[in-house]
Motif scaffolding. Structure first.
Motif, PDB file in Angstrom:
ATOM      1  N   TYR A 130      43.846  20.583  41.821  1.00 50.69           N
ATOM      2  CA  TYR A 130      45.049  21.401  41.811  1.00 50.69           C
ATOM      3  C   TYR A 130      45.976  20.942  42.925  1.00 50.69           C
ATOM      4  O   TYR A 130      45.562  20.873  44.081  1.00 50.69           O
ATOM      5  N   HIS A 139      40.364  32.717  31.498  1.00 46.40           N
ATOM      6  CA  HIS A 139      39.560  32.147  30.409  1.00 46.40           C
ATOM      7  C   HIS A 139      38.111  32.561  30.591  1.00 46.40           C
ATOM      8  O   HIS A 139      37.720  33.076  31.634  1.00 46.40           O
ATOM      9  N   ASP A 141      34.164  30.828  30.260  1.00 47.85           N
ATOM     10  CA  ASP A 141      33.461  29.551  30.118  1.00 47.85           C
ATOM     11  C   ASP A 141      32.466  29.721  28.983  1.00 47.85           C
ATOM     12  O   ASP A 141      31.388  30.287  29.191  1.00 47.85           O
ATOM     13  N   VAL A 151      26.928  29.496  36.355  1.00 49.32           N
ATOM     14  CA  VAL A 151      27.907  28.474  36.726  1.00 49.32           C
ATOM     15  C   VAL A 151      27.976  28.489  38.252  1.00 49.32           C
ATOM     16  O   VAL A 151      27.968  29.560  38.861  1.00 49.32           O
ATOM     17  N   SER A 153      30.278  27.083  41.390  1.00 51.31           N
ATOM     18  CA  SER A 153      31.633  26.577  41.620  1.00 51.31           C
ATOM     19  C   SER A 153      31.841  26.309  43.111  1.00 51.31           C
ATOM     20  O   SER A 153      31.633  27.196  43.942  1.00 51.31           O
ATOM     21  N   TRP A 186      27.842  32.546  39.496  1.00 55.49           N
ATOM     22  CA  TRP A 186      27.741  33.719  38.633  1.00 55.49           C
ATOM     23  C   TRP A 186      26.958  33.386  37.385  1.00 55.49           C
ATOM     24  O   TRP A 186      26.908  32.249  36.936  1.00 55.49           O
ATOM     25  N   HIS A 195      38.094  34.756  33.973  1.00 55.75           N
ATOM     26  CA  HIS A 195      38.426  34.376  35.343  1.00 55.75           C
ATOM     27  C   HIS A 195      39.541  33.338  35.309  1.00 55.75           C
ATOM     28  O   HIS A 195      39.795  32.727  34.267  1.00 55.75           O
ATOM     29  N   VAL A 197      42.634  31.113  38.184  1.00 52.61           N
ATOM     30  CA  VAL A 197      43.080  30.766  39.534  1.00 52.61           C
ATOM     31  C   VAL A 197      44.597  30.919  39.586  1.00 52.61           C
ATOM     32  O   VAL A 197      45.314  30.375  38.735  1.00 52.61           O
ATOM     33  N   ARG A 212      43.695  21.142  46.155  1.00 55.93           N
ATOM     34  CA  ARG A 212      42.417  21.845  46.066  1.00 55.93           C
ATOM     35  C   ARG A 212      41.593  21.142  44.996  1.00 55.93           C
ATOM     36  O   ARG A 212      42.122  20.805  43.928  1.00 55.93           O
ATOM     37  N   ASN A 214      38.020  21.635  42.829  1.00 58.46           N
ATOM     38  CA  ASN A 214      36.962  22.577  42.480  1.00 58.46           C
ATOM     39  C   ASN A 214      35.940  21.862  41.600  1.00 58.46           C
ATOM     40  O   ASN A 214      36.292  21.170  40.644  1.00 58.46           O
TER      41      ASN A 214
HETATM   42  C1  MD6 Z   1      38.494  26.997  39.799  1.00 58.77           C
HETATM   43  N1  MD6 Z   1      36.971  27.716  38.223  1.00 58.77           N
HETATM   44  O1  MD6 Z   1      37.965  27.679  40.649  1.00 58.77           O
HETATM   45  C2  MD6 Z   1      38.235  27.223  38.354  1.00 58.77           C
HETATM   46  N2  MD6 Z   1      34.553  28.888  35.933  1.00 58.77           N
HETATM   47  O2  MD6 Z   1      39.254  26.078  40.059  1.00 58.77           O
HETATM   48  C3  MD6 Z   1      36.470  28.147  37.063  1.00 58.77           C
HETATM   49  O3  MD6 Z   1      37.074  28.133  36.029  1.00 58.77           O
HETATM   50  C4  MD6 Z   1      35.137  28.682  37.079  1.00 58.77           C
HETATM   51  O4  MD6 Z   1      35.071  28.773  39.464  1.00 58.77           O
HETATM   52  C5  MD6 Z   1      33.338  29.420  35.898  1.00 58.77           C
HETATM   53  C6  MD6 Z   1      32.652  29.751  37.043  1.00 58.77           C
HETATM   54  C7  MD6 Z   1      33.223  29.526  38.244  1.00 58.77           C
HETATM   55  C8  MD6 Z   1      34.494  28.979  38.304  1.00 58.77           C
END
Ligand code: MD6
Ligand code: FE
Length: 221
Positions: A130, A139, A141, A151, A153, A186, A195, A197, A212, A214
């Motif tokens: 980003y 969205h 997952d 997941v 992150s 999670w 979730h 951003v 950033r 991720n």
């Molecule tokens: C982000 N993260 O933090 C996007 N999905 O850039 C996600 O979409 C995400 O952080 C599932 C679980 C954790 C996450």
């Protein structure tokens, strides 16, 4: 008679060690968890990106995603007109995605275990980049084959405001600030929560620069 120090031994103090914030029934933010790993993560990341550089994907609806994406591991995530899916080849190179480096896998497996998910066996790591203004819309997952794995992150670089919603898109969202080195885990009953951003604010991170990054680890296949 319990004195003032008795509070230290109260149940909630034991269940919420400093640096671990519970954000859902089976979801946690592990503050600064990745910091001791950064020196190993960054060279590994550079190697992956030399093989499979960041690219901006187009959604099935025809929108270009503002975050740029790459992947490592046996499976990588792609988006195109036909929809979202995991593939074993990077469509750009027609070669397998770069292998998941051991130091990335170990970090993810240990973080998952700290959040109560033992035996996490990730086969995909999505890497999102980003720059200022880039965001991720709400969205779920749900392109993975099964949802019994969590997941994990990992946030690097500029801070972000993470939106953590419920099981309906219209559910109220928590706003959670994520900083360089924070890890979110999670799973379980929270695995399919919406979730996203918020747009990243302009800035210059001392290690990562104006961006950033991720990493999200999943068991996709
Ligand atoms: C982000 N993260 O933090 C996007 N999905 O850039 C996600 O979409 C995400 O952080 C599932 C679980 C954790 C996450
Ligand atoms: Fe996600």
């Amino acid at each position: 008679m319990p004195g003032p120090t008795a509070d230290l031994f109260a149940d909630d103090a034991l269940q919420q060690p400093a640096g671990r914030e519970q954000i859902g029934d089976e979801s946690y933010v592990l503050r600064g968890y990745a910091l001791p790993w950064i020196d190993r993560l960054l060279p590994a990341l550079r190697g992956i990106l030399a093989q499979s550089p960041f690219r901006q994907m187009v959604t099935p609806g025809g929108f270009t995603m503002s975050a740029a994406l790459s992947s490592c591991g046996a499976l990588g995530w792609t988006s195109a007109h036909h929809g979202y899916r995991y593939t074993s080849l990077d469509p750009r190179s027609q070669q397998p995605w770069p292998a998941m480096p051991d130091e990335l896998r170990e970090l993810a497996v240990l973080a998952a275990a700290d959040a109560g998910f033992i035996d996490f066996n990730p086969d995909a790591c999505l890497i999102n980049r980003y720059v200022a203004g880039a965001k991720m819309s709400l969205h779920q997952d749900k392109n993975e084959r099964r949802f019994d794995a969590p997941v994990v992150s990992v946030s690097l670089g500029l801070p972000a405001i993470f939106l953590f919603g419920g099981h309906e898109r219209s559910d109220k969202t928590q706003k959670i600030s994520l900083f360089h080195g924070d890890v979110v885990v999670w799973g379980g009953v929270d695995r399919l929560r919406f979730h996203g951003v918020m747009p990243i604010k302009e800035g210059l991170h001392p290690i990562m620069g104006p961006q950033r990054i991720n990493l999200t680890f999943r068991t996709a296949g």
